[in-house]
Write an enzyme that holds these catalytic residues in place. Structure first.
Site, mmCIF file in Angstrom:
data_model
loop_
_atom_site.group_PDB
_atom_site.id
_atom_site.type_symbol
_atom_site.label_atom_id
_atom_site.label_comp_id
_atom_site.label_asym_id
_atom_site.label_seq_id
_atom_site.Cartn_x
_atom_site.Cartn_y
_atom_site.Cartn_z
ATOM 1 N N ARG A 1 2.295 9.537 -5.686
ATOM 2 C CA ARG A 1 2.009 10.864 -6.252
ATOM 3 C C ARG A 1 2.398 10.921 -7.732
ATOM 4 O O ARG A 1 2.512 9.914 -8.397
ATOM 5 C CB ARG A 1 2.706 11.985 -5.441
ATOM 6 C CG ARG A 1 2.486 11.909 -3.924
ATOM 7 C CD ARG A 1 1.027 11.873 -3.533
ATOM 8 N NE ARG A 1 0.849 12.096 -2.103
ATOM 9 C CZ ARG A 1 -0.186 11.629 -1.414
ATOM 10 N NH1 ARG A 1 -1.121 10.892 -1.992
ATOM 11 N NH2 ARG A 1 -0.319 11.894 -0.136
ATOM 12 N N HIS B 1 -4.661 -0.718 5.707
ATOM 13 C CA HIS B 1 -4.235 0.042 6.901
ATOM 14 C C HIS B 1 -5.213 -0.072 8.067
ATOM 15 O O HIS B 1 -5.780 0.921 8.506
ATOM 16 C CB HIS B 1 -3.958 1.512 6.561
ATOM 17 C CG HIS B 1 -4.944 2.195 5.653
ATOM 18 N ND1 HIS B 1 -6.307 2.164 5.859
ATOM 19 C CD2 HIS B 1 -4.755 2.916 4.528
ATOM 20 C CE1 HIS B 1 -6.885 2.848 4.898
ATOM 21 N NE2 HIS B 1 -5.980 3.311 4.071
ATOM 22 N N HIS C 1 -10.399 1.164 1.614
ATOM 23 C CA HIS C 1 -10.223 2.156 2.675
ATOM 24 C C HIS C 1 -11.475 2.041 3.538
ATOM 25 O O HIS C 1 -12.538 2.539 3.168
ATOM 26 C CB HIS C 1 -10.070 3.568 2.095
ATOM 27 C CG HIS C 1 -9.796 4.598 3.151
ATOM 28 N ND1 HIS C 1 -8.590 5.253 3.275
ATOM 29 C CD2 HIS C 1 -10.574 5.053 4.174
ATOM 30 C CE1 HIS C 1 -8.642 6.080 4.311
ATOM 31 N NE2 HIS C 1 -9.830 5.977 4.877
ATOM 32 N N HIS D 1 0.871 -1.202 0.000
ATOM 33 C CA HIS D 1 0.000 0.000 0.000
ATOM 34 C C HIS D 1 0.891 1.230 0.000
ATOM 35 O O HIS D 1 1.490 1.584 1.014
ATOM 36 C CB HIS D 1 -0.920 0.013 1.232
ATOM 37 C CG HIS D 1 -1.876 1.173 1.235
ATOM 38 N ND1 HIS D 1 -3.232 1.006 1.419
ATOM 39 C CD2 HIS D 1 -1.695 2.503 1.072
ATOM 40 C CE1 HIS D 1 -3.820 2.192 1.380
ATOM 41 N NE2 HIS D 1 -2.906 3.122 1.173
ATOM 42 N N ASP E 1 1.361 2.602 3.561
ATOM 43 C CA ASP E 1 0.507 3.777 3.372
ATOM 44 C C ASP E 1 1.348 5.048 3.387
ATOM 45 O O ASP E 1 0.872 6.103 3.800
ATOM 46 C CB ASP E 1 -0.611 3.834 4.419
ATOM 47 C CG ASP E 1 -1.686 4.844 4.050
ATOM 48 O OD1 ASP E 1 -1.784 5.223 2.865
ATOM 49 O OD2 ASP E 1 -2.429 5.272 4.956
ATOM 50 N N HIS F 1 1.562 5.378 -1.708
ATOM 51 C CA HIS F 1 1.202 6.548 -2.521
ATOM 52 C C HIS F 1 2.474 7.100 -3.135
ATOM 53 O O HIS F 1 3.393 7.504 -2.413
ATOM 54 C CB HIS F 1 0.528 7.616 -1.652
ATOM 55 C CG HIS F 1 -0.739 7.141 -1.033
ATOM 56 N ND1 HIS F 1 -1.956 7.279 -1.649
ATOM 57 C CD2 HIS F 1 -0.965 6.466 0.116
ATOM 58 C CE1 HIS F 1 -2.898 6.729 -0.884
ATOM 59 N NE2 HIS F 1 -2.324 6.225 0.193
ATOM 60 N N HIS G 1 3.000 14.580 1.868
ATOM 61 C CA HIS G 1 2.419 15.906 1.601
ATOM 62 C C HIS G 1 3.502 16.919 1.941
ATOM 63 O O HIS G 1 4.272 16.710 2.887
ATOM 64 C CB HIS G 1 1.207 16.173 2.505
ATOM 65 C CG HIS G 1 0.023 15.310 2.218
ATOM 66 N ND1 HIS G 1 -0.897 15.621 1.231
ATOM 67 C CD2 HIS G 1 -0.391 14.155 2.765
ATOM 68 C CE1 HIS G 1 -1.847 14.691 1.206
ATOM 69 N NE2 HIS G 1 -1.559 13.773 2.122
ATOM 70 N N LYS H 1 -9.301 -0.066 -6.033
ATOM 71 C CA LYS H 1 -9.347 0.568 -4.722
ATOM 72 C C LYS H 1 -10.692 1.220 -4.459
ATOM 73 O O LYS H 1 -11.180 2.014 -5.256
ATOM 74 C CB LYS H 1 -8.235 1.635 -4.637
ATOM 75 C CG LYS H 1 -8.155 2.369 -3.313
ATOM 76 C CD LYS H 1 -7.669 1.492 -2.176
ATOM 77 C CE LYS H 1 -7.825 2.166 -0.830
ATOM 78 N NZ LYS H 1 -6.630 2.882 -0.403
HETATM 79 C C1 NCD Z 1 -3.501 9.167 2.022
HETATM 80 C C2 NCD Z 1 -3.035 10.224 1.017
HETATM 81 O O1 NCD Z 1 -2.539 11.263 1.443
HETATM 82 O O2 NCD Z 1 -3.148 9.974 -0.188
HETATM 83 N N1 NCD Z 1 -3.532 9.753 3.327
HETATM 84 C C3 NCD Z 1 -3.488 9.098 4.507
HETATM 85 O O3 NCD Z 1 -3.641 9.730 5.543
HETATM 86 N N2 NCD Z 1 -3.278 7.804 4.569
HETATM 87 C C4 NCD Z 1 -4.803 8.613 1.608
HETATM 88 C C5 NCD Z 1 -5.220 7.384 2.363
HETATM 89 O O4 NCD Z 1 -4.640 6.310 2.195
HETATM 90 O O5 NCD Z 1 -6.146 7.492 3.171
HETATM 91 ZN ZN ZN Z 2 -3.288 5.092 1.588
#
Ligand code: NCD
Ligand code: ZN
Length: 344
Positions: free
Chosen positions: A19, A175, A137, A15, A248, A17, A252, A100
């Site tokens: 970007r 998660h 999720h 899992h 996860d 991200h 940011h 997803k």
């Molecule tokens: C994730 C994101 O920023 O894309 N944020 C998070 O808090 N885990 C999205 C997600 O998996 O909920």
């Molecule tokens: Zn996530």
């Protein structure tokens, strides 16, 4: 006697991200350095809802990890309008490994998510038929539900009925953060598994308020109380094969986290396997790390286990205070702290 070095089959992150654009270029190498493969989340803006978009995104990821053997495993973002045909195309594509489900409004870039899961029944039926996993999720989103109860309510109101309608559907409960979720997965049939993040093993909700408001400990699903953290730690000590590694990791920019309305997401890809190793050692469960990180995930997804290995050494090192994120700054999980395992 405590170990000073461990060699395990190369792990995968189930899992992640990654970007897009310059952020992707900044962060993808961290994952490629440790993991052989990762399940890449589709919550871009706009989201990755079609096989065509997924292959384009795949190309951009491959460009960002050039010179490595890292293999991105792609996902599609389920919407109220995802057609069964798209599922057939996804299955044929070979590189799409899951679909997803973001309940609409649950988290970052979930506005295009599902408003009522029953609207997706034809599509879910096709996924069940072709064996494409649904990655969930699992949070109920009605505004009157207490934020700390969202996972528990989701199990009762959405997940249990869903599993009754589609008993053969493969599901990854992503998660997980609660004892209820750990128990639900443990007691379910073999087609339900779950990922667990480092932050939900390492912390409970006190960490968000320690001496002040701590935006870098804020993610979704939000950290829960101590009893839930303890339930997740019990899961990893048990060695139950239905649970596996999913960071996860969700970067940011610092300015978006340290804000009057801070974004949810914790970036942990810089030191993910090292952090998990520290947690497993602390739980006296280092022998369970390899299955959690490297076996249970591919076994569930029906993919081969990796053939290479990685070595971790017992060695203290300090996590940097920040990393670049394109032209912005990123504050990593455990910034400035010392951890005691290091990838050789
Ligand atoms: C994730 C994101 O920023 O894309 N944020 C998070 O808090 N885990 C999205 C997600 O998996 O909920
Ligand atoms: Zn996530």
């Amino acid at each position: 006697m405590s170990k000073t070095q461990i060699t395990i089959t190369q792990p995968d992150d189930w899992h992640l991200h990654l970007r897009d654009g310059e952020a992707l270029t900044s962060i993808a190498p961290f994952t490629a350095k440790q993991f052989a493969r990762a399940i890449v989340m589709p919550n871009l803006n706009p989201p990755v809802t079609t096989v065509v978009q997924a292959v384009e995104y795949l190309d951009r990821i491959l460009a960002a990890v050039q010179g490595t053997d890292f293999e991105p495993l792609m996902t599609l973002y389920l919407t109220d309008n995802t057609r069964p045909d798209e599922i057939i195309a996804a299955r044929k594509s070979c590189f799409i490994k899951g679909v997803k489900l973001y309940p609409s409004g649950a988290t970052t870039n979930s506005d295009a998510g599902v408003t009522d899961i029953r609207l997706c029944d034809k599509t879910l039926e096709k996924m069940q038929e072709v064996g494409l996993p649904l990655l969930i999720h699992g949070e109920a989103t009605a505004p009157d539900i207490d934020v700390f109860d969202r996972e528990k309510v989701f199990i009762e109101t959405t997940l249990q009925p869903l599993m009754q309608r589609f008993p053969e559907l493969k599901v990854v409960f992503e998660h997980i953060t609660t004892k209820e979720a750990a128990d639900f997965v443990t007691e379910s049939t073999a087609n339900i598994a779950a990922t667990i993040t480092p932050q939900h093993l390492l912390f409970n909700r006190n960490a968000m308020f320690q001496g002040g408001l701590r935006p870098h400990h804020y993610c979704l699903p939000v950290l829960k109380r101590d009893t839930h953290q303890q339930a997740l730690l019990a899961v990893i000590r048990s060695g139950n094969a239905k649970f596996f590694l999913g960071t996860d990791s969700a970067p940011h920019a610092k300015s978006k986290k340290e804000s009057a309305c801070g974004c949810a997401g914790i970036f942990s890809a810089h030191a993910a396997i090292e952090i998990y190793a520290s947690i497993f050692e602390q739980q006296d469960a280092l022998d369970n790390l390899e299955a959690f990180a490297s076996f249970n995930g591919p076994d569930f997804y029906g993919l081969p286990r990796n053939s290479r290995t990685i070595t971790l050494k017992k060695q203290e090192w300090q996590i940097p205070e920040s990393y670049p994120l394109g032209s912005e700054t990123l504050v990593p999980f455990l910034a400035g702290q010392t951890i005691n395992w290091k990838l050789a």
